[in-house]
Design a protein around this motif. Sequence first.
Motif, PDB file in Angstrom:
ATOM      1  N   CYS A  57       7.921  40.010 -11.194  1.00 52.41           N
ATOM      2  CA  CYS A  57       7.610  39.268 -12.428  1.00 52.41           C
ATOM      3  C   CYS A  57       6.595  38.140 -12.238  1.00 52.41           C
ATOM      4  O   CYS A  57       5.823  37.859 -13.153  1.00 52.41           O
ATOM      5  CB  CYS A  57       8.891  38.701 -13.024  1.00 52.41           C
ATOM      6  N   ARG A  68      10.683  27.043 -16.747  1.00 54.90           N
ATOM      7  CA  ARG A  68      10.537  28.499 -16.778  1.00 54.90           C
ATOM      8  C   ARG A  68      11.170  29.133 -15.551  1.00 54.90           C
ATOM      9  O   ARG A  68      11.887  30.138 -15.647  1.00 54.90           O
ATOM     10  CB  ARG A  68       9.069  28.885 -16.862  1.00 54.90           C
ATOM     11  N   ASP A  80      14.233  31.858 -15.554  1.00 52.65           N
ATOM     12  CA  ASP A  80      14.096  33.156 -14.895  1.00 52.65           C
ATOM     13  C   ASP A  80      15.189  33.334 -13.843  1.00 52.65           C
ATOM     14  O   ASP A  80      15.831  34.379 -13.767  1.00 52.65           O
ATOM     15  CB  ASP A  80      12.720  33.291 -14.235  1.00 52.65           C
ATOM     16  N   TRP A 131      18.058  36.250 -13.593  1.00 50.02           N
ATOM     17  CA  TRP A 131      18.134  37.152 -12.451  1.00 50.02           C
ATOM     18  C   TRP A 131      19.441  36.989 -11.686  1.00 50.02           C
ATOM     19  O   TRP A 131      19.988  37.958 -11.168  1.00 50.02           O
ATOM     20  CB  TRP A 131      16.931  36.955 -11.536  1.00 50.02           C
ATOM     21  N   CYS A 183      11.661  40.520 -16.848  1.00 52.37           N
ATOM     22  CA  CYS A 183      10.731  39.394 -16.733  1.00 52.37           C
ATOM     23  C   CYS A 183      10.830  38.583 -18.034  1.00 52.37           C
ATOM     24  O   CYS A 183      11.486  39.008 -18.981  1.00 52.37           O
ATOM     25  CB  CYS A 183       9.308  39.903 -16.508  1.00 52.37           C
ATOM     26  N   ALA A 184      10.176  37.431 -18.066  1.00 58.19           N
ATOM     27  CA  ALA A 184      10.294  36.531 -19.225  1.00 58.19           C
ATOM     28  C   ALA A 184       9.940  37.149 -20.531  1.00 58.19           C
ATOM     29  O   ALA A 184       9.380  38.053 -20.849  1.00 58.19           O
ATOM     30  CB  ALA A 184       9.411  35.303 -19.036  1.00 58.19           C
TER      31      ALA A 184
END
Length: 130
Positions: free
Chosen positions: A48, A114, A118, A122, A129-130
Amino acid sequence: MLGLSVLGLSLLAAGCQAGPSGPGSMSAPGKSAALKTMEHIALAVQSCWFASRDPAFKPYRMADELNSFSGRPRILLVPARNPEARPLLVVQAEGDPAKVDAFGPLMGDKLGNRAAADLRRWTAGSKACA
């Protein structure tokens, strides 16, 4: 005499078939929860943040230290042009269930929120991914 030879061969064969016993065995132990979690996170970070060529992470490079003897496998984000520099982000896990911690200067800048979002996703098992 033949009876002892057969018995000896039977014991020898049984000994070869037996699985590992005790802490001194040479077989590799199963993966810890922390290692499994960090392997998952490392794959997501690579996919990502880096393989996707995310511009926010272009100045960084990932270094993994998953084979940690401390029981805390981790990944590091370091400056791409100076991989020997002090890490800007450390993500590590320990315990069972795995507890993931992230720290370093990157967590205090604009990219930190961010990265934290993330990593939470995870850590919960997502691959998205974002």
